[in-house]
Design a protein around this motif. Sequence first.
Motif, PDB file in Angstrom:
ATOM      1  N   SER A   4       0.812  -1.218   0.000  1.00  0.00           N
ATOM      2  CA  SER A   4       0.000   0.000   0.000  1.00  0.00           C
ATOM      3  C   SER A   4       0.843   1.265   0.000  1.00  0.00           C
ATOM      4  CB  SER A   4      -0.927  -0.005   1.218  1.00  0.00           C
ATOM      5  OG  SER A   4      -0.180  -0.133   2.418  1.00  0.00           O
ATOM      6  N   VAL A   5       2.090   1.181   0.492  1.00  0.00           N
ATOM      7  CA  VAL A   5       2.937   2.378   0.540  1.00  0.00           C
ATOM      8  C   VAL A   5       3.266   2.864  -0.867  1.00  0.00           C
ATOM      9  CG1 VAL A   5       5.136   1.123   0.573  1.00  0.00           C
ATOM     10  CG2 VAL A   5       4.970   3.358   1.691  1.00  0.00           C
ATOM     11  N   THR A   6       3.171   1.989  -1.865  1.00  0.00           N
ATOM     12  CA  THR A   6       3.471   2.403  -3.234  1.00  0.00           C
ATOM     13  C   THR A   6       2.414   3.348  -3.793  1.00  0.00           C
ATOM     14  OG1 THR A   6       2.341   0.434  -4.103  1.00  0.00           O
ATOM     15  CG2 THR A   6       4.710   0.261  -3.726  1.00  0.00           C
ATOM     16  N   TRP A   7       1.261   3.460  -3.142  1.00  0.00           N
ATOM     17  CA  TRP A   7       0.230   4.376  -3.590  1.00  0.00           C
ATOM     18  C   TRP A   7       0.475   5.811  -3.117  1.00  0.00           C
ATOM     19  CZ3 TRP A   7      -2.956   2.782  -7.239  1.00  0.00           C
ATOM     20  CH2 TRP A   7      -3.257   1.419  -7.332  1.00  0.00           C
ATOM     21  N   LEU A   8       1.438   6.006  -2.221  1.00  0.00           N
ATOM     22  CA  LEU A   8       1.674   7.343  -1.666  1.00  0.00           C
ATOM     23  C   LEU A   8       2.051   8.376  -2.732  1.00  0.00           C
ATOM     24  CD1 LEU A   8       3.562   6.492   1.655  1.00  0.00           C
ATOM     25  CD2 LEU A   8       1.195   7.222   1.376  1.00  0.00           C
ATOM     26  N   PRO A   9       2.999   8.081  -3.638  1.00  0.00           N
ATOM     27  CA  PRO A   9       3.318   9.100  -4.660  1.00  0.00           C
ATOM     28  C   PRO A   9       2.119   9.487  -5.517  1.00  0.00           C
ATOM     29  CG  PRO A   9       5.011   7.395  -4.583  1.00  0.00           C
ATOM     30  CD  PRO A   9       3.875   6.905  -3.747  1.00  0.00           C
ATOM     31  N   LEU A  10       1.322   8.486  -5.932  1.00  0.00           N
ATOM     32  CA  LEU A  10       0.146   8.789  -6.743  1.00  0.00           C
ATOM     33  C   LEU A  10      -0.867   9.618  -5.952  1.00  0.00           C
ATOM     34  CD1 LEU A  10      -0.541   5.460  -8.677  1.00  0.00           C
ATOM     35  CD2 LEU A  10       0.279   7.630  -9.599  1.00  0.00           C
ATOM     36  N   ALA A  11      -1.035   9.287  -4.679  1.00  0.00           N
ATOM     37  CA  ALA A  11      -1.986  10.029  -3.851  1.00  0.00           C
ATOM     38  C   ALA A  11      -1.604  11.504  -3.762  1.00  0.00           C
ATOM     39  CB  ALA A  11      -2.050   9.405  -2.456  1.00  0.00           C
ATOM     40  N   ILE A  12      -0.308  11.769  -3.607  1.00  0.00           N
ATOM     41  CA  ILE A  12       0.154  13.160  -3.510  1.00  0.00           C
ATOM     42  C   ILE A  12      -0.047  13.885  -4.835  1.00  0.00           C
ATOM     43  CG2 ILE A  12       2.164  14.614  -3.114  1.00  0.00           C
ATOM     44  CD1 ILE A  12       3.220  12.494  -1.215  1.00  0.00           C
ATOM     45  N   LEU A  13       0.271  13.210  -5.957  1.00  0.00           N
ATOM     46  CA  LEU A  13       0.149  13.844  -7.263  1.00  0.00           C
ATOM     47  C   LEU A  13      -1.314  14.078  -7.642  1.00  0.00           C
ATOM     48  CD1 LEU A  13       2.891  11.890  -9.248  1.00  0.00           C
ATOM     49  CD2 LEU A  13       2.989  14.261  -8.466  1.00  0.00           C
ATOM     50  N   TRP A  14      -2.183  13.141  -7.295  1.00  0.00           N
ATOM     51  CA  TRP A  14      -3.583  13.242  -7.702  1.00  0.00           C
ATOM     52  C   TRP A  14      -4.399  14.163  -6.801  1.00  0.00           C
ATOM     53  CZ3 TRP A  14      -4.796   7.352  -8.820  1.00  0.00           C
ATOM     54  CH2 TRP A  14      -4.168   6.994 -10.012  1.00  0.00           C
TER      55      TRP A  14
ATOM     56  N   VAL B 107      -5.702   4.773   2.469  1.00  0.00           N
ATOM     57  CA  VAL B 107      -6.350   3.856   3.410  1.00  0.00           C
ATOM     58  C   VAL B 107      -7.279   2.896   2.667  1.00  0.00           C
ATOM     59  CG1 VAL B 107      -7.952   3.701   5.350  1.00  0.00           C
ATOM     60  CG2 VAL B 107      -6.161   5.433   5.358  1.00  0.00           C
ATOM     61  N   VAL B 108      -8.053   3.428   1.726  1.00  0.00           N
ATOM     62  CA  VAL B 108      -8.980   2.588   0.965  1.00  0.00           C
ATOM     63  C   VAL B 108      -8.232   1.523   0.187  1.00  0.00           C
ATOM     64  CG1 VAL B 108     -10.609   2.575  -0.956  1.00  0.00           C
ATOM     65  CG2 VAL B 108     -10.791   4.338   0.798  1.00  0.00           C
ATOM     66  N   LEU B 109      -7.201   1.924  -0.534  1.00  0.00           N
ATOM     67  CA  LEU B 109      -6.460   0.966  -1.352  1.00  0.00           C
ATOM     68  C   LEU B 109      -5.603   0.033  -0.511  1.00  0.00           C
ATOM     69  CD1 LEU B 109      -5.406   3.146  -4.408  1.00  0.00           C
ATOM     70  CD2 LEU B 109      -7.254   1.498  -4.219  1.00  0.00           C
ATOM     71  N   GLY B 110      -5.405   0.374   0.745  1.00  0.00           N
ATOM     72  CA  GLY B 110      -4.653  -0.521   1.612  1.00  0.00           C
ATOM     73  C   GLY B 110      -5.439  -1.736   2.062  1.00  0.00           C
ATOM     74  N   SER B 111      -6.782  -1.645   2.022  1.00  0.00           N
ATOM     75  CA  SER B 111      -7.587  -2.742   2.562  1.00  0.00           C
ATOM     76  C   SER B 111      -8.667  -3.267   1.632  1.00  0.00           C
ATOM     77  CB  SER B 111      -8.260  -2.291   3.866  1.00  0.00           C
ATOM     78  OG  SER B 111      -9.138  -1.202   3.620  1.00  0.00           O
TER      79      SER B 111
ATOM     80  N   TRP C 249      -8.642  -4.250   8.248  1.00  0.00           N
ATOM     81  CA  TRP C 249      -8.384  -3.151   9.192  1.00  0.00           C
ATOM     82  C   TRP C 249      -6.892  -3.019   9.462  1.00  0.00           C
ATOM     83  CZ3 TRP C 249     -11.266   0.583  11.743  1.00  0.00           C
ATOM     84  CH2 TRP C 249     -10.606   1.235  12.794  1.00  0.00           C
ATOM     85  N   SER C 250      -6.203  -4.129   9.655  1.00  0.00           N
ATOM     86  CA  SER C 250      -4.762  -4.064   9.931  1.00  0.00           C
ATOM     87  C   SER C 250      -4.007  -3.482   8.745  1.00  0.00           C
ATOM     88  CB  SER C 250      -4.226  -5.458  10.271  1.00  0.00           C
ATOM     89  OG  SER C 250      -4.335  -6.331   9.160  1.00  0.00           O
ATOM     90  N   PHE C 251      -4.411  -3.834   7.522  1.00  0.00           N
ATOM     91  CA  PHE C 251      -3.776  -3.261   6.340  1.00  0.00           C
ATOM     92  C   PHE C 251      -4.033  -1.757   6.258  1.00  0.00           C
ATOM     93  CE2 PHE C 251      -3.950  -7.535   3.882  1.00  0.00           C
ATOM     94  CZ  PHE C 251      -2.771  -7.928   4.494  1.00  0.00           C
TER      95      PHE C 251
END
Length: 256
Positions: free
Chosen positions: A106-116, A128-132, A186-188
């Motif tokens: 899920s940490v790989t979504w961080l750059p996209l989240a910031i850019l989008w 959070v959504v894409l993590g679980s 939830w843990s993810f």
Amino acid sequence: MRSKAALALKLAAFYGGLLLLWQVIYEAQIWSPYLFPEPERVWLSLRRYIDNGVLFDSLADTMKSMVVGFAIAFALGMIMGVSIATFRWLDETLGSLVVGMQSLPSVTWLPLAILWFGIDSEAITFVVVLGSVWAIAISARDGVRNIPILQRRAAQVFGASHWQTIRYVTIPGMLPSMAQGLKLGWSFSWRSLMAAEIVFAPSGLGRLLELGRDLNNMGLVIGIMFVIVAVGLAVDRLLFNPLESWVQQRWGLSGV
């Protein structure tokens, strides 16, 4: 009552032993006190943020982001999981995507989240959504597949429509599998949220963790780590353990 008291004593002895071991290691000066502070220093660092209310405000912001993101992930995951298990063509297409996305950290979504979304609460919710959502979807799919086919056929024999079968047979029958899936999801989400808050959140427990690093306050860093663990344990004991127990009793799985 005796079993609960015995468990409380065991836990108290265990964590008391860990604190004692921590103090012994500190006194041995294996590492610098700056890198490995004593328990008292950690408590004093944490208490400062308790007294000024910053810790509780940060905890409230974190839980708000967590609840919103997890609720969205639950809704999307349930829809995807039930659909994949119900329609074969979706299983052959969307199902492979869900399994593949589950293996993506899920940490790989961080750059996209910031850019989008920029540095905003929407970016945190996205992570959070894409993590679980993938774990919830897979659990929902497996829950539907584990329902005996005879139950669905019986519903059809009695004249149930497709959507009635989903409502009265599929959804209740998938709950035993979903109880564990929700806990896993939830843990993810919790780990994803902490990563997001450390990187770009303006507030939250992760932000306090990063603040401790910026201030070279290892006591605060360790203290916030304890708070994160405590919140995770509290959610598990107060929410998911009772849910699992209820599901086991409701479906006669207590002896399994």
